[in-house]
Design an enzyme around this catalytic site. Structure first.
Site, mmCIF file in Angstrom:
data_model
loop_
_atom_site.group_PDB
_atom_site.id
_atom_site.type_symbol
_atom_site.label_atom_id
_atom_site.label_comp_id
_atom_site.label_asym_id
_atom_site.label_seq_id
_atom_site.Cartn_x
_atom_site.Cartn_y
_atom_site.Cartn_z
ATOM 1 N N HIS A 153 59.912 -4.008 35.394
ATOM 2 C CA HIS A 153 59.985 -5.244 34.609
ATOM 3 C C HIS A 153 60.742 -4.985 33.294
ATOM 4 C CE1 HIS A 153 57.954 -9.022 32.904
ATOM 5 N NE2 HIS A 153 58.496 -8.455 31.850
ATOM 6 N N GLU A 154 60.366 -3.909 32.604
ATOM 7 C CA GLU A 154 61.020 -3.596 31.321
ATOM 8 C C GLU A 154 62.470 -3.178 31.525
ATOM 9 O OE1 GLU A 154 59.550 -4.651 28.799
ATOM 10 O OE2 GLU A 154 57.667 -4.932 29.873
#
Ligand code: NI
Length: 182
Positions: A153-154
């Site tokens: 996600h990051e």
């Protein structure tokens, strides 16, 4: 300290652009920001603190979410009640990924997405990520399950991608049977 108002909302164009590689030695300003991001995420996961400072709980932040278009992110992972592990990743690359795909059954969240969302975001169940620490030393993490999802996600943020971009618009629950829910 960083407050929720310091975090860009998905409507901000900056969140949809790829960030630039960090050059070493890293700016002191960036090192300080990393400390602040870790502090923010840690406090946000401690109920009394999140209430006190009105923080939405979150486990990851990428630099661009605080307006810095550089390729780094932090993840603060609660391994046990009130016990946190911090991960800092600078100029990361995913060097291997499992074929097995998983998704967060309750849906992913993001400190930049301030609206209810639903749908499946397929993620690799396990990945190996290489990058650098704040001193420019190479680091490597093998992560799985929810931590692997946080890293992916990051990592996506560094490329201007939000989790909502990965949800099928016409059929948000497409692939439900192909992937494992966690
Ligand atoms: Ni996010």
């Amino acid at each position: 300290m960083l407050l929720d108002k310091d975090i860009l909302d998905e409507k901000d164009k900056r969140l949809h652009k790829a960030s630039e590689e960090v050059t070493f030695p890293m700016d002191e300003k960036d090192k300080k920001m990393i400390e602040e991001m870790i502090e923010h995420l840690t406090l946000s996961q401690i109920p009394e603190e999140s209430e006190k400072y009105d923080l939405r709980p979150g486990m990851g932040l990428a630099a661009i979410q605080v307006g810095i278009p550089k390729r780094y992110f932090v993840v603060v992972y609660e391994v046990d009640d009130g016990e946190f592990e911090n991960y800092i990743m600078i100029n990361p690359k995913i060097v291997s990924a499992s074929n097995e795909m998983i998704y967060v059954e309750d849906g992913e969240g993001c400190l930049s997405v301030n609206r209810p969302t639903e749908g499946i975001v397929p993620r690799h169940a396990r990945i190996t990520m290489e990058g650098f620490d704040t001193e420019g030393n190479p680091i490597k993490y093998r992560v799985r399950e929810d931590l692997a999802i946080a890293f992916q996600h990051e990592f996506d943020h560094l490329n201007g991608i939000l989790f909502t971009d990965k949800i099928d618009k016409k059929d948000p629950f497409k692939g439900k049977d192909k992937y494992r829910a966690i």
